[in-house]
Design an enzyme around this catalytic site. Structure first.
Site, PDB file in Angstrom:
ATOM      1  N   ASN A 297      -8.814 -90.242  -8.031  1.00  0.00           N
ATOM      2  CA  ASN A 297      -7.858 -90.937  -7.168  1.00  0.00           C
ATOM      3  C   ASN A 297      -7.553 -92.292  -7.800  1.00  0.00           C
ATOM      4  O   ASN A 297      -8.365 -93.206  -7.735  1.00  0.00           O
ATOM      5  CB  ASN A 297      -8.469 -91.108  -5.765  1.00  0.00           C
ATOM      6  CG  ASN A 297      -7.575 -91.937  -4.861  1.00  0.00           C
ATOM      7  OD1 ASN A 297      -6.416 -92.210  -5.199  1.00  0.00           O
ATOM      8  ND2 ASN A 297      -8.111 -92.342  -3.717  1.00  0.00           N
ATOM      9  N   TRP A 298      -6.374 -92.377  -8.383  1.00  0.00           N
ATOM     10  CA  TRP A 298      -6.015 -93.615  -9.099  1.00  0.00           C
ATOM     11  C   TRP A 298      -5.538 -94.711  -8.160  1.00  0.00           C
ATOM     12  O   TRP A 298      -5.270 -95.824  -8.597  1.00  0.00           O
ATOM     13  CB  TRP A 298      -4.943 -93.323 -10.155  1.00  0.00           C
ATOM     14  CG  TRP A 298      -5.462 -92.590 -11.356  1.00  0.00           C
ATOM     15  CD1 TRP A 298      -6.781 -92.356 -11.668  1.00  0.00           C
ATOM     16  CD2 TRP A 298      -4.698 -92.015 -12.424  1.00  0.00           C
ATOM     17  NE1 TRP A 298      -6.874 -91.663 -12.847  1.00  0.00           N
ATOM     18  CE2 TRP A 298      -5.607 -91.448 -13.342  1.00  0.00           C
ATOM     19  CE3 TRP A 298      -3.325 -91.924 -12.687  1.00  0.00           C
ATOM     20  CZ2 TRP A 298      -5.195 -90.796 -14.500  1.00  0.00           C
ATOM     21  CZ3 TRP A 298      -2.913 -91.275 -13.846  1.00  0.00           C
ATOM     22  CH2 TRP A 298      -3.837 -90.721 -14.741  1.00  0.00           C
ATOM     23  N   LYS A 299      -5.355 -94.389  -6.892  1.00  0.00           N
ATOM     24  CA  LYS A 299      -4.887 -95.395  -5.926  1.00  0.00           C
ATOM     25  C   LYS A 299      -3.634 -96.100  -6.483  1.00  0.00           C
ATOM     26  O   LYS A 299      -2.841 -95.484  -7.183  1.00  0.00           O
ATOM     27  CB  LYS A 299      -6.010 -96.373  -5.600  1.00  0.00           C
ATOM     28  CG  LYS A 299      -7.303 -95.634  -5.238  1.00  0.00           C
ATOM     29  CD  LYS A 299      -8.372 -96.491  -4.665  1.00  0.00           C
ATOM     30  CE  LYS A 299      -9.584 -95.621  -4.373  1.00  0.00           C
ATOM     31  NZ  LYS A 299     -10.548 -96.254  -3.533  1.00  0.00           N
TER      32      LYS A 299
ATOM     33  N   SER B 209     -18.059 -94.608  -4.598  1.00  0.00           N
ATOM     34  CA  SER B 209     -18.806 -95.247  -5.684  1.00  0.00           C
ATOM     35  C   SER B 209     -19.524 -94.248  -6.600  1.00  0.00           C
ATOM     36  O   SER B 209     -20.612 -94.532  -7.104  1.00  0.00           O
ATOM     37  CB  SER B 209     -19.779 -96.288  -5.122  1.00  0.00           C
ATOM     38  OG  SER B 209     -19.056 -97.327  -4.468  1.00  0.00           O
TER      39      SER B 209
ATOM     40  N   GLY C 205     -12.762 -92.816  -7.444  1.00  0.00           N
ATOM     41  CA  GLY C 205     -11.742 -93.851  -7.544  1.00  0.00           C
ATOM     42  C   GLY C 205     -11.973 -94.693  -8.792  1.00  0.00           C
ATOM     43  O   GLY C 205     -11.521 -94.363  -9.888  1.00  0.00           O
ATOM     44  N   GLY C 206     -12.713 -95.787  -8.634  1.00  0.00           N
ATOM     45  CA  GLY C 206     -12.902 -96.765  -9.709  1.00  0.00           C
ATOM     46  C   GLY C 206     -13.311 -96.156 -11.043  1.00  0.00           C
ATOM     47  O   GLY C 206     -12.738 -96.488 -12.090  1.00  0.00           O
TER      48      GLY C 206
ATOM     49  N   GLU D  16     -16.153 -89.039   2.505  1.00  0.00           N
ATOM     50  CA  GLU D  16     -16.156 -90.362   1.884  1.00  0.00           C
ATOM     51  C   GLU D  16     -16.507 -91.410   2.939  1.00  0.00           C
ATOM     52  O   GLU D  16     -15.615 -91.882   3.662  1.00  0.00           O
ATOM     53  CB  GLU D  16     -14.777 -90.682   1.293  1.00  0.00           C
ATOM     54  CG  GLU D  16     -14.341 -89.741   0.201  1.00  0.00           C
ATOM     55  CD  GLU D  16     -13.280 -90.382  -0.699  1.00  0.00           C
ATOM     56  OE1 GLU D  16     -13.517 -90.449  -1.897  1.00  0.00           O
ATOM     57  OE2 GLU D  16     -12.241 -90.826  -0.173  1.00  0.00           O
TER      58      GLU D  16
ATOM     59  N   GLY E  42     -15.544 -97.923  -3.205  1.00  0.00           N
ATOM     60  CA  GLY E  42     -15.215 -99.114  -3.992  1.00  0.00           C
ATOM     61  C   GLY E  42     -16.195-100.260  -3.820  1.00  0.00           C
ATOM     62  O   GLY E  42     -15.914-101.387  -4.220  1.00  0.00           O
TER      63      GLY E  42
ATOM     64  N   HIS F 140      -6.790 -90.179   3.429  1.00  0.00           N
ATOM     65  CA  HIS F 140      -7.728 -91.036   2.692  1.00  0.00           C
ATOM     66  C   HIS F 140      -8.049 -92.273   3.542  1.00  0.00           C
ATOM     67  O   HIS F 140      -7.210 -92.752   4.298  1.00  0.00           O
ATOM     68  CB  HIS F 140      -7.112 -91.464   1.356  1.00  0.00           C
ATOM     69  CG  HIS F 140      -8.085 -92.209   0.502  1.00  0.00           C
ATOM     70  ND1 HIS F 140      -8.260 -93.567   0.611  1.00  0.00           N
ATOM     71  CD2 HIS F 140      -8.977 -91.782  -0.424  1.00  0.00           C
ATOM     72  CE1 HIS F 140      -9.219 -93.948  -0.226  1.00  0.00           C
ATOM     73  NE2 HIS F 140      -9.667 -92.871  -0.873  1.00  0.00           N
TER      74      HIS F 140
HETATM   75  P1  PGA Z   1     -14.472 -95.179  -5.381  1.00  0.00           P
HETATM   76  O1  PGA Z   1     -13.242 -94.571  -4.532  1.00  0.00           O
HETATM   77  O2  PGA Z   1     -14.963 -94.098  -6.300  1.00  0.00           O
HETATM   78  O3  PGA Z   1     -13.880 -96.347  -6.121  1.00  0.00           O
HETATM   79  O4  PGA Z   1     -15.513 -95.579  -4.401  1.00  0.00           O
HETATM   80  C1  PGA Z   1     -13.298 -93.270  -4.010  1.00  0.00           C
HETATM   81  C2  PGA Z   1     -12.037 -92.952  -3.239  1.00  0.00           C
HETATM   82  O5  PGA Z   1     -11.425 -93.853  -2.660  1.00  0.00           O
HETATM   83  O6  PGA Z   1     -11.624 -91.792  -3.170  1.00  0.00           O
END
Ligand code: PGA
Length: 258
Positions: A9-11, A218, A239-240, A172, A178, A100
């Site tokens: 998920n590149w947001k 995370s 994400g990150g 999640e 994050g 999300h």
């Molecule tokens: P994260 O994000 O890996 O940066 O915690 C996960 C997500 O929002 O799907």
């Protein structure tokens, strides 16, 4: 062995050229992604809308699937700023993130809007990756399970067309996204088991058993394998640690196992 999902998920990150460069670098690192593809791991990338089509084109000769981070539930019309499922499919998207936590908690989407988007996605024959999870204060108050239950029950109220091919669920916990603060393995195991029970109830025995459950929050190289050891977890939404192709490739290798 079940098929596994590794989803990025590149947001609101990455330009068109950065997205294309990511795919090129990832394929360089993991040549097994070139069609027909050798592995058990299905890679799914969720770029922003503007780069969805170009990233899909960059991934054309690979087994990588591209998805959208959101959608609107109407197919067309006067909905300024929204993006429809026909537009997503035409751009090369075959999956959508639904509900999300940032849509729910930053943009204010409620369970009913999430349900409408899920229904539209399933009806369009697109994979819905439904995200569920509780806030820190909801967990502290002992309400994590009831919050997730309400999210699932509302989203799956109209279950027609829902199968393991049209639905996957990502657990999640909001406080783990994050933040670098991971959910513990026993907590995720307990919640995954709970989600499985609810899928059997809200979808049905046959399909509910097969729907993939992913963990997100995370995830990074070094902690993924422990989550993948949980019986009901068959993937991760990242994400990150998905923004850098080398780190994402490291996650792929960690998921493959020794
Ligand atoms: P994260 O994000 O890996 O940066 O915690 C996960 C997500 O929002 O799907």
């Amino acid at each position: 062995m079940p098929k596994l999902w590794l989803a990025a998920n590149w947001k609101m990150h990455k330009t068109v050229s950065e997205g294309q460069a990511f795919v090129a670098r990832l394929v360089e690192q993991i040549p097994g992604l070139i069609k027909p593809g050798a592995g058990e791991i299905r890679v799914l990338i969720f770029p922003g809308f503007v780069s969805l089509q170009s990233v899909a084109a960059a991934a054309r000769d690979t087994t990588i699937r591209i998805g959208a981070q959101d959608c609107y539930f109407e197919a067309h019309g006067a909905f300024t700023g929204e993006v429809s499922l026909p537009q997503i499919k035409d751009g090369g998207g075959s999956a959508v993130l639904i509900g999300h936590s940032e849509r729910r908690h930053v943009l204010g989407e409620d369970n009913l809007l999430v349900a409408a988007k899920l229904k539209a996605t399933v009806n369009a024959g697109v994979l819905a990756l439904l995200c569920v999870g509780e806030l820190a204060e909801e967990r502290d108050a002992g309400n994590a399970f009831s919050v997730v239950d309400e999210q699932l029950e509302t989203a799956l109220a109209n279950r027609s067309g829902i199968t393991e091919r049209t639905l996957a669920v990502a657990y999640e916990p909001v406080w783990a996204i994050g933040t670098g603060r991971n959910a513990t393995i026993p907590d995720v195991e307990e919640m995954a088991l709970y989600i499985r029970e609810k899928l059997l109830e809200y979808v049905d025995e046959e399909h509910g058993r097969e729907v993939s459950i992913l963990y997100g929050g995370s995830v990074k190289p070094g902690n993924l394998a422990a989550y993948m050891g949980i019986p009901d977890i068959t993937g991760a939404l990242v994400g990150g640690a998905s923004l850098d192709a080398d780190s994402f490739a490291a996650l792929y290798r960690e998921m493959e196992g020794p």
